[in-house]
Design a protein around this motif. Structure first.
Motif, PDB file in Angstrom:
ATOM      1  N   PHE A  17       0.827  -1.211   0.000  1.00 14.10           N
ATOM      2  CA  PHE A  17       0.000   0.000   0.000  1.00 14.10           C
ATOM      3  C   PHE A  17       0.861   1.260   0.000  1.00 14.10           C
ATOM      4  CE2 PHE A  17      -3.789  -2.476   1.647  1.00 14.10           C
ATOM      5  CZ  PHE A  17      -4.505  -2.338   0.469  1.00 14.10           C
ATOM      6  N   ALA A  20       1.795   1.860  -3.542  1.00 15.93           N
ATOM      7  CA  ALA A  20       0.670   2.420  -4.296  1.00 15.93           C
ATOM      8  C   ALA A  20       0.491   3.900  -3.972  1.00 15.93           C
ATOM      9  CB  ALA A  20      -0.611   1.647  -3.979  1.00 15.93           C
ATOM     10  N   ALA A 108      -7.014  -4.132 -12.906  1.00 15.02           N
ATOM     11  CA  ALA A 108      -6.899  -2.950 -12.049  1.00 15.02           C
ATOM     12  C   ALA A 108      -6.301  -1.777 -12.821  1.00 15.02           C
ATOM     13  CB  ALA A 108      -6.052  -3.273 -10.813  1.00 15.02           C
ATOM     14  N   VAL A 148      -0.348   1.535  -8.263  1.00 13.07           N
ATOM     15  CA  VAL A 148      -1.672   1.317  -7.663  1.00 13.07           C
ATOM     16  C   VAL A 148      -2.265   0.011  -8.198  1.00 13.07           C
ATOM     17  CG1 VAL A 148      -4.019   2.248  -7.463  1.00 13.07           C
ATOM     18  CG2 VAL A 148      -2.042   3.798  -7.343  1.00 13.07           C
ATOM     19  N   SER A 151      -0.167  -3.055  -6.967  1.00 12.61           N
ATOM     20  CA  SER A 151      -0.469  -3.343  -5.561  1.00 12.61           C
ATOM     21  C   SER A 151      -1.829  -4.006  -5.414  1.00 12.61           C
ATOM     22  CB  SER A 151      -0.419  -2.051  -4.745  1.00 12.61           C
ATOM     23  OG  SER A 151       0.877  -1.507  -4.791  1.00 12.61           O
ATOM     24  N   SER A 152      -2.818  -3.484  -6.120  1.00 13.48           N
ATOM     25  CA  SER A 152      -4.165  -4.079  -6.071  1.00 13.48           C
ATOM     26  C   SER A 152      -4.136  -5.509  -6.585  1.00 13.48           C
ATOM     27  CB  SER A 152      -5.137  -3.250  -6.919  1.00 13.48           C
ATOM     28  OG  SER A 152      -5.193  -1.931  -6.462  1.00 13.48           O
ATOM     29  N   ILE A 156      -5.120  -8.969  -4.452  1.00 14.51           N
ATOM     30  CA  ILE A 156      -6.217  -9.811  -4.942  1.00 14.51           C
ATOM     31  C   ILE A 156      -5.711 -11.204  -5.312  1.00 14.51           C
ATOM     32  CG2 ILE A 156      -7.959 -10.097  -6.757  1.00 14.51           C
ATOM     33  CD1 ILE A 156      -8.078  -6.974  -6.823  1.00 14.51           C
TER      34      ILE A 156
END
Length: 170
Positions: A17, A20, A108, A148, A151-152, A156
């Motif tokens: 995070f 991101a 993403a 971002v 990281s997502s 997931i």
């Protein structure tokens, strides 16, 4: 062992995070983040008594993605921080989840690109123009803070992988 895995995963999540957020506000991912993510993997795997062969396949997955990332970076397709973050997260996903990781990063990234297109299409309200990182994000027409999406996708992919759950919580 559950405490070790929860602590390691928590640190991983904080680092991912941080990457991101850093990319979002500055279009940069500090080298310390992918280095820390990469270095965190080995003691975590050793503390969880993973087989050496499994550990090595995860490291090879990260090395392969690092090579691919640098080729893409040299062609100007992605940033250097993105290449390093992809590789660091790939160490954690290993080959079992690499395809899902790339799929989730792509999804993403597409969502992020559409959101940024919408955000950049409209004039930024005056009260938001005083926020330097928002103004920079709004004014930048070419770049996307892809950290971002990376990281997502990493979060997931790890949540979706049953062998990951087995290795960390089994």
């Amino acid at each position: 062992m559950a405490g070790t895995s929860i602590f390691s995963l928590s640190v991983f999540v904080v680092l991912i995070f941080w990457a991101a957020l850093s990319d979002l506000v500055s279009f940069k991912i500090p080298n310390a983040i992918p280095i820390a993510i990469s270095l965190l993997f080995l003691p975590t795997a050793l503390l969880l008594s993973w087989d050496l062969s499994v550990i090595l396949t995860h490291i090879v997955a990260g090395a392969g993605v690092l090579l691919l990332g640098f080729l893409l970076f040299m062609r100007g397709y992605i940033g250097g921080g993105d290449a390093k973050l992809l590789a660091a997260a790939s160490i954690w996903t290993g080959f079992d989840t690499l395809y899902a990781f790339f799929l989730f990063v792509s999804i993403a990234g597409g969502i992020l690109a559409l959101l940024l297109l919408g955000f950049r299409w409209f004039n930024l309200p005056k009260h938001l123009q005083r926020i330097a990182w928002l103004e920079r994000l709004h004014g930048e027409k070419k770049h996307i803070p892809y950290g971002v999406a990376i990281s997502s996708g990493a979060i997931i992919a790890l949540i979706q992988n049953s062998s990951f759950h087995h290795r960390f919580f089994g």
